[in-house]
Design a protein around this motif. Structure first.
Motif, PDB file in Angstrom:
ATOM      1  N   ILE A 120       0.945  -1.374   0.318  1.00 48.57           N
ATOM      2  CA  ILE A 120      -0.003   0.078   0.183  1.00 48.57           C
ATOM      3  C   ILE A 120       1.122   1.306   0.241  1.00 48.57           C
ATOM      4  O   ILE A 120       2.108   1.382   0.830  1.00 48.57           O
ATOM      5  CB  ILE A 120      -1.168  -0.170   1.167  1.00 48.57           C
ATOM      6  N   CYS A 121       0.411   2.439  -0.124  1.00 50.97           N
ATOM      7  CA  CYS A 121       1.290   3.361  -0.704  1.00 50.97           C
ATOM      8  C   CYS A 121       2.072   3.675   0.640  1.00 50.97           C
ATOM      9  O   CYS A 121       1.053   4.202   1.383  1.00 50.97           O
ATOM     10  CB  CYS A 121      -0.508   4.800  -1.477  1.00 50.97           C
ATOM     11  N   TYR A 122       3.636   4.017   0.470  1.00 48.52           N
ATOM     12  CA  TYR A 122       4.458   4.937   2.120  1.00 48.52           C
ATOM     13  C   TYR A 122       3.934   6.199   2.208  1.00 48.52           C
ATOM     14  O   TYR A 122       4.319   5.973   2.395  1.00 48.52           O
ATOM     15  CB  TYR A 122       5.432   3.881   1.425  1.00 48.52           C
ATOM     16  N   GLY A 123       3.319   6.913   0.715  1.00 45.54           N
ATOM     17  CA  GLY A 123       2.976   8.302   1.544  1.00 45.54           C
ATOM     18  C   GLY A 123       4.455   8.698   1.482  1.00 45.54           C
ATOM     19  O   GLY A 123       5.034   9.643   2.396  1.00 45.54           O
ATOM     20  N   CYS A 124       5.058   8.541   0.473  1.00 48.80           N
ATOM     21  CA  CYS A 124       6.475   9.323   0.602  1.00 48.80           C
ATOM     22  C   CYS A 124       6.898  10.554   0.238  1.00 48.80           C
ATOM     23  O   CYS A 124       5.361  11.153  -0.593  1.00 48.80           O
ATOM     24  CB  CYS A 124       7.250   8.975  -1.051  1.00 48.80           C
ATOM     25  N   THR A 125       7.398  11.367   1.006  1.00 44.73           N
ATOM     26  CA  THR A 125       7.270  12.575   0.645  1.00 44.73           C
ATOM     27  C   THR A 125       7.739  13.462  -0.699  1.00 44.73           C
ATOM     28  O   THR A 125       7.550  14.348  -0.819  1.00 44.73           O
ATOM     29  CB  THR A 125       7.079  13.449   1.955  1.00 44.73           C
ATOM     30  N   VAL A 171      -4.979   5.227  -6.929  1.00 49.35           N
ATOM     31  CA  VAL A 171      -3.777   6.452  -6.473  1.00 49.35           C
ATOM     32  C   VAL A 171      -4.358   6.560  -5.265  1.00 49.35           C
ATOM     33  O   VAL A 171      -5.838   6.568  -4.834  1.00 49.35           O
ATOM     34  CB  VAL A 171      -3.297   8.040  -6.920  1.00 49.35           C
ATOM     35  N   CYS A 172      -3.752   5.801  -4.014  1.00 53.49           N
ATOM     36  CA  CYS A 172      -3.892   5.324  -3.053  1.00 53.49           C
ATOM     37  C   CYS A 172      -4.661   7.364  -1.619  1.00 53.49           C
ATOM     38  O   CYS A 172      -3.570   7.818  -1.742  1.00 53.49           O
ATOM     39  CB  CYS A 172      -2.706   5.148  -1.540  1.00 53.49           C
ATOM     40  N   ARG A 173      -5.806   7.612  -1.499  1.00 55.17           N
ATOM     41  CA  ARG A 173      -6.386   8.530  -0.902  1.00 55.17           C
ATOM     42  C   ARG A 173      -5.956   8.815   0.530  1.00 55.17           C
ATOM     43  O   ARG A 173      -6.702   9.457   1.539  1.00 55.17           O
ATOM     44  CB  ARG A 173      -7.909   9.039  -0.634  1.00 55.17           C
ATOM     45  N   HIS A 174      -5.256   7.321   1.539  1.00 58.44           N
ATOM     46  CA  HIS A 174      -4.982   7.571   2.856  1.00 58.44           C
ATOM     47  C   HIS A 174      -5.895   7.837   3.809  1.00 58.44           C
ATOM     48  O   HIS A 174      -6.274   8.320   4.307  1.00 58.44           O
ATOM     49  CB  HIS A 174      -3.938   8.194   3.147  1.00 58.44           C
ATOM     50  N   CYS A 175      -7.509   7.068   2.565  1.00 57.79           N
ATOM     51  CA  CYS A 175      -8.697   7.456   3.556  1.00 57.79           C
ATOM     52  C   CYS A 175      -8.763   6.453   4.977  1.00 57.79           C
ATOM     53  O   CYS A 175     -10.087   7.042   5.829  1.00 57.79           O
ATOM     54  CB  CYS A 175     -10.073   7.589   2.647  1.00 57.79           C
ATOM     55  N   GLY A 176      -8.757   5.000   4.873  1.00 62.43           N
ATOM     56  CA  GLY A 176      -9.159   4.182   6.051  1.00 62.43           C
ATOM     57  C   GLY A 176      -9.842   3.115   5.349  1.00 62.43           C
ATOM     58  O   GLY A 176      -9.879   2.826   5.891  1.00 62.43           O
ATOM     59  N   ILE A 177     -10.565   3.025   4.171  1.00 64.60           N
ATOM     60  CA  ILE A 177     -11.663   2.109   4.927  1.00 64.60           C
ATOM     61  C   ILE A 177     -10.690   0.712   4.224  1.00 64.60           C
ATOM     62  O   ILE A 177     -11.488  -0.022   4.468  1.00 64.60           O
ATOM     63  CB  ILE A 177     -12.313   2.860   3.311  1.00 64.60           C
ATOM     64  N   CYS A 231     -10.453  -4.493   7.937  1.00 60.93           N
ATOM     65  CA  CYS A 231      -9.640  -5.643   7.680  1.00 60.93           C
ATOM     66  C   CYS A 231      -9.908  -6.422   9.331  1.00 60.93           C
ATOM     67  O   CYS A 231     -10.234  -5.770  10.088  1.00 60.93           O
ATOM     68  CB  CYS A 231      -7.927  -4.894   7.784  1.00 60.93           C
ATOM     69  N   PRO A 232     -10.367  -7.121   9.319  1.00 64.94           N
ATOM     70  CA  PRO A 232     -10.252  -7.826  10.684  1.00 64.94           C
ATOM     71  C   PRO A 232      -9.629  -8.502  11.721  1.00 64.94           C
ATOM     72  O   PRO A 232     -10.167  -8.301  12.305  1.00 64.94           O
ATOM     73  CB  PRO A 232     -11.491  -9.496   9.855  1.00 64.94           C
ATOM     74  N   ASN A 233      -8.150  -8.880  10.780  1.00 62.70           N
ATOM     75  CA  ASN A 233      -7.048  -8.215  11.587  1.00 62.70           C
ATOM     76  C   ASN A 233      -6.067  -7.786  11.916  1.00 62.70           C
ATOM     77  O   ASN A 233      -5.365  -8.079  11.911  1.00 62.70           O
ATOM     78  CB  ASN A 233      -6.991 -10.145  10.960  1.00 62.70           C
ATOM     79  N   ASP A 234      -6.257  -7.136  11.944  1.00 59.88           N
ATOM     80  CA  ASP A 234      -5.448  -5.106  12.020  1.00 59.88           C
ATOM     81  C   ASP A 234      -3.771  -5.429  11.380  1.00 59.88           C
ATOM     82  O   ASP A 234      -3.286  -4.467  11.562  1.00 59.88           O
ATOM     83  CB  ASP A 234      -5.212  -5.466  13.639  1.00 59.88           C
ATOM     84  N   VAL A 235      -4.755  -5.574  10.682  1.00 63.42           N
ATOM     85  CA  VAL A 235      -3.030  -5.349   9.308  1.00 63.42           C
ATOM     86  C   VAL A 235      -2.719  -3.823   9.153  1.00 63.42           C
ATOM     87  O   VAL A 235      -1.923  -3.519   8.271  1.00 63.42           O
ATOM     88  CB  VAL A 235      -3.303  -6.502   8.050  1.00 63.42           C
ATOM     89  N   LEU A 236      -4.008  -3.514   9.013  1.00 64.75           N
ATOM     90  CA  LEU A 236      -3.850  -1.848   8.691  1.00 64.75           C
ATOM     91  C   LEU A 236      -4.228  -1.123   8.893  1.00 64.75           C
ATOM     92  O   LEU A 236      -5.112  -1.389   9.818  1.00 64.75           O
ATOM     93  CB  LEU A 236      -4.662  -2.114   6.854  1.00 64.75           C
ATOM     94  N   ALA A 237      -3.755   0.154   9.139  1.00 65.25           N
ATOM     95  CA  ALA A 237      -4.219   1.131  10.356  1.00 65.25           C
ATOM     96  C   ALA A 237      -3.775   2.313   9.603  1.00 65.25           C
ATOM     97  O   ALA A 237      -3.135   2.749   8.552  1.00 65.25           O
ATOM     98  CB  ALA A 237      -3.351   1.277  11.385  1.00 65.25           C
ATOM     99  N   LEU A 238      -4.800   3.659   9.650  1.00 65.07           N
ATOM    100  CA  LEU A 238      -4.535   4.971   9.325  1.00 65.07           C
ATOM    101  C   LEU A 238      -4.045   5.080  10.509  1.00 65.07           C
ATOM    102  O   LEU A 238      -4.438   5.368  11.629  1.00 65.07           O
ATOM    103  CB  LEU A 238      -5.932   5.287   8.717  1.00 65.07           C
ATOM    104  N   VAL A 239      -2.546   5.709  10.685  1.00 62.73           N
ATOM    105  CA  VAL A 239      -1.824   6.488  11.594  1.00 62.73           C
ATOM    106  C   VAL A 239      -0.913   7.527  11.574  1.00 62.73           C
ATOM    107  O   VAL A 239      -1.096   8.680  10.080  1.00 62.73           O
ATOM    108  CB  VAL A 239      -0.710   5.089  11.895  1.00 62.73           C
ATOM    109  N   GLU A 240      -1.356   8.365  12.283  1.00 66.11           N
ATOM    110  CA  GLU A 240      -0.341  10.056  12.584  1.00 66.11           C
ATOM    111  C   GLU A 240       0.977   9.487  12.159  1.00 66.11           C
ATOM    112  O   GLU A 240       1.432   9.079  13.063  1.00 66.11           O
ATOM    113  CB  GLU A 240      -0.957  10.789  13.856  1.00 66.11           C
TER     114      GLU A 240
END
Lengths: 136, 589
Positions: A54-59, A113-119, A124-133
């Motif tokens: 998933i998009c690494y959110g590179c600066t 493109v990933c919007r980093h929306c968190g949907i 995800c049933p097993n906390d693999v992904l998270a929207l983090v600060e």
């Protein structure tokens, strides 16, 4: 503080593709996994070894740097945004993303493109992904 | 308006065509409904199951890849094991890949000139020769093809092992990781068509039209499945959680169904596997439960130099019964080794295990001797010898070993021991000896599977409530009819408590497909009847169904069963089925 998607527990992935379904459904109104801006990859012959891309959110995103038409530009807070009208479908961006996190829309011939929306994390049933600060 | 398409491939000519079959889905819902109708219309009932003209129909339903846990594909064919209706279901990614290729149905007929595999990518259909894969294990075939065939998007790979190539009527077709079209011999049928594998992918999809309505139902079902208790057991210990409770109530078949109590149950229980061998759970595409339990087995292959290998093998209740209690094996490691051998060859795990149990008893009774076994001494509990037996079957070492992969009924006809060949209509029995309803269920069900009408759960109900024999049979029948609907969607039966008729209608409506509860009810009986009509045309009759005599001597959870009771149960069930057959008579060609 910006929020970005992160793979927090890769090894808890069961390969259900619920994340990809959620992304395709939310952003493309499509009942498929192929329109998602992320991928759960599995490896041949290795039962249950999943890699989540998933998009690494590179600066300073490599994908945007190689875009010949500036269709793909850095997004405030990390990652990229796409101006579809400028995209010529050359696919350079996909090759520039070393982890293969940027996805390609086979049908429309432009990056997804990933919007980093968190949907994806919400489904995800097993906390693999998270929207983090993250620090800006 | 949603459209449904069928891809037909003629393996003899290499030609394929795509036809819109929406009207078929309007009438037969999908999955097993549509595939049964296509089988009945395309398969002459008297045909040899291995004849090139015998069709294989794969079908998914209107809600596959649309709602959670609706993840399976139904396969219909003429069974080389029973000689009548062949049907098995598998998960994995096959339903997703078929849907993304733009097809809800794949119909194969004919025979490829030499060993080949089929590649389907949207409109591209290729039949590629693959003599290099001859004799390759089901596991290696997947590794190779996943490397070779890039595909579009997510690929699914269905393939047979060497058992299917040898036309074993108990060979399965393996799907992706640890999923199988297991029962009734699809592996042999694909082998007879020279088809080693099918690789499917694509980039097609349905658009969501009423987003709000759809999303709200999806979210509700997602929460019910993931957060409520209704499905927790399947991703917790999985079906292996049944091992200890069943043994405690004399319901776990042990040493070829001699008894229902296994003294080693705790050593091979779901708890034991989970705490000592479970590597992780994995899921079918579109299922958040993840019931596939994958175990690891770490073994030194060179002790002196500390060289190790690690196998990953999946397990569940049926496999633990078939390769554990029913062969008196109380070691998780030995069960995993045996399962690995079965996976490689591509046999149905239940059928091969139950046949092995028959062989052991036949050996002990002197019906077969060291002459047939080539010097091997078959003992219940001796896993090392069972590994050797599997190896010799794989080599086709002699006529006896070749016979073993034809199933318990075939072997009993040839060598004797019919009364302890534990099969119903030639299909080896699954892992519940809970009482008469379990056996009546295996006998009467359309596929002769515990999944047809869940007789084993009626046994457990009879234990705790007062219900008459007739009413219990009626309940079993009602369940059998209802499962026509689940199997047409094609939903995983583990989600049967989530998808009631109201929810199903709502789910269909949210994607623009109209079915009322009444229509679904009528359809379920019509389809049920059609399946038995086809079975009868192939030579099946209720009169021929027999209870292996040995089972009348076994104490089970729910007491004992005698032949008279069994016959009475069959008779009641047959009457119910006859009314469904009348409804379906006009559907026969």
């Amino acid at each position: 503080m910006a929020k970005l998607m992160r793979v927090i527990n890769r090894d808890q992935c069961i390969g259900c593709y619920s994340c990809m379904n959620a992304c395709s459904r939310a952003w493309e109104s499509a009942l498929t996994v192929e329109k998602a801006a992320l991928r759960v990859k599995n490896y041949p012959g290795v039962e249950g070894a999943f890699s989540v891309r998933i998009c690494y959110g590179c600066t300073e995103p490599d994908c945007a740097a190689v875009c010949p038409t500036r269709a793909l530009t850095p997004r405030k807070g990390g990652g990229v945004q796409l101006d579809k009208t400028k995209c010529v479908g050359c696919g350079s961006c996909i090759k520039a993303c070393v982890p293969g996190a940027l996805q390609w829309d086979i049908e429309e011939k432009h990056p997804l493109v990933c919007r980093h929306c968190g949907i994806c994390a919400q489904f995800c049933p097993n906390d693999v992904l998270a929207l983090v600060e993250v620090e800006e | 308006m949603k459209q449904f398409w069928m891809l037909e491939v003629d393996l003899s000519t290499g030609e394929s065509k795509r036809t819109e079959v929406t009207r078929l889905f309007d009438k037969w819902l999908g999955g097993t409904g549509v595939a049964t109708k296509l089988l009945v219309d395309n398969c002459p009932p008297d045909i040899d199951p291995y004849a090139p003209q015998a069709p294989v129909v794969f079908a998914i339903g209107p809600l596959n890849n649309v709602f959670p846990v609706i993840t399976k594909t139904a396969a219909l064919f003429k069974s080389p094991l029973t000689g009548d209706l062949g049907e098995s279901h598998a998960g994995g990614r096959f339903s997703l890949a078929l849907y993304e290729s733009g097809n809800h149905v794949l119909l194969l007929r004919g025979k490829a000139p030499s060993l080949s595999y089929i590649v389907i990518e949207n409109d591209t259909v290729l039949i590629k020769p693959c003599n290099s894969l001859k004799g390759m294990s089901a596991l290696a075939s997947e590794r190779v093809l996943r490397d070779t065939e890039e595909g579009l998007g997510k690929r699914s790979i269905v393939r047979i092992g060497p058992a299917g190539e040898r036309l074993s009527p108990i060979a399965c077709a393996t799907v992706d990781s640890s999923r199988h079209f297991g029962r009734l011999g699809l592996g042999g049928v694909l082998g007879s068509k020279n088809i080693k594998a099918i690789v499917v992918s694509g980039s097609r999809y349905w658009k969501i039209e009423e987003k709000k309505k759809y999303n709200s139902l999806y979210t509700r079902l997602y929460k019910e499945i993931v957060h409520s208790d209704s499905m927790a057991k399947y991703h917790d210990l999985g079906t292996a959680m049944n091992v200890i409770p069943l043994s405690k109530i004399n319901g776990l078949p042990t040493r070829n169904f001699s008894q229902g109590f296994f003294e080693g149950a705790e050593k091979i229980s779901g708890e034991e596997f989970a705490t000592t061998r479970l590597a992780q759970q994995i899921a079918c595409a579109g299922c958040q439960i993840g019931c596939i339990h994958v175990a690891t087995l770490r073994e030194a292959f060179n002790q002196a130099h500390h060289m190790y290998k690690t196998l990953k093998v999946s397990y569940d209740h049926e496999l633990i019964f078939a390769w554990g209690s029913n062969l008196s094996i109380d070691s998780t490691d030995m069960i995993l080794k045996l399962l690995q051998a079965v996976e490689k060859q591509g046999w149905d795990g239940i059928s091969m295990g139950v046949t092995m149990a028959w062989a052991t008893e036949a050996f002990q009774r002197g019906l077969i001797t060291e002459r047939e076994t080539d010097g091997l001494i078959l003992n219940f509990g001796d896993g090392e010898v069972y590994l050797k037996v599997l190896n010799r079957i794989a080599q086709g070492a002699n006529e006896f070993f070749q016979s073993l992969e034809k199933g318990a009924s075939y072997c009993a006809k040839k060598y004797g021991g019919k009364d302890f060949a534990i099969a119903f209509n030639a299909n080896e029995a699954p892992g519940y000896s809970t009482g008469p309803f379990a056996f009546l269920g295996y006998a009467t069900g359309v596929r002769h599977s515990h999944l047809d009408n869940a007789g084993y759960s009626i046994d457990q109900k009879v234990l705790t409530t007062s219900i008459s024999f007739e009413d219990a049979i009626k309940e079993m029948y009602d369940e059998g009819v209802w499962r026509m609907v689940m199997n047409s969607l094609v939903a995983c039966l583990f989600a049967r408590t989530v998808y009631d008729v109201k929810t199903i209608c709502e789910a269909l409506e949210s994607v623009g497909i109209e079915w009322s509860a009444e229509q679904i009810g009528e359809f379920s009986h019509r389809l049920h009847g059609l399946k038995y009509l086809f079975k009868e045309k192939c030579g099946f009759t209720f009169d021929k169904l027999a209870l292996p005599e040995k089972l009348t001597r076994v104490y089970m959870s729910n007491g004992k069963v005698d032949q008279e009771m069994f016959k009475r149960g069959l008779e009641i069930y047959r009457k119910f089925v006859e009314s469904d057959m009348e409804m379906a008579i006009s559907e026969m060609p």
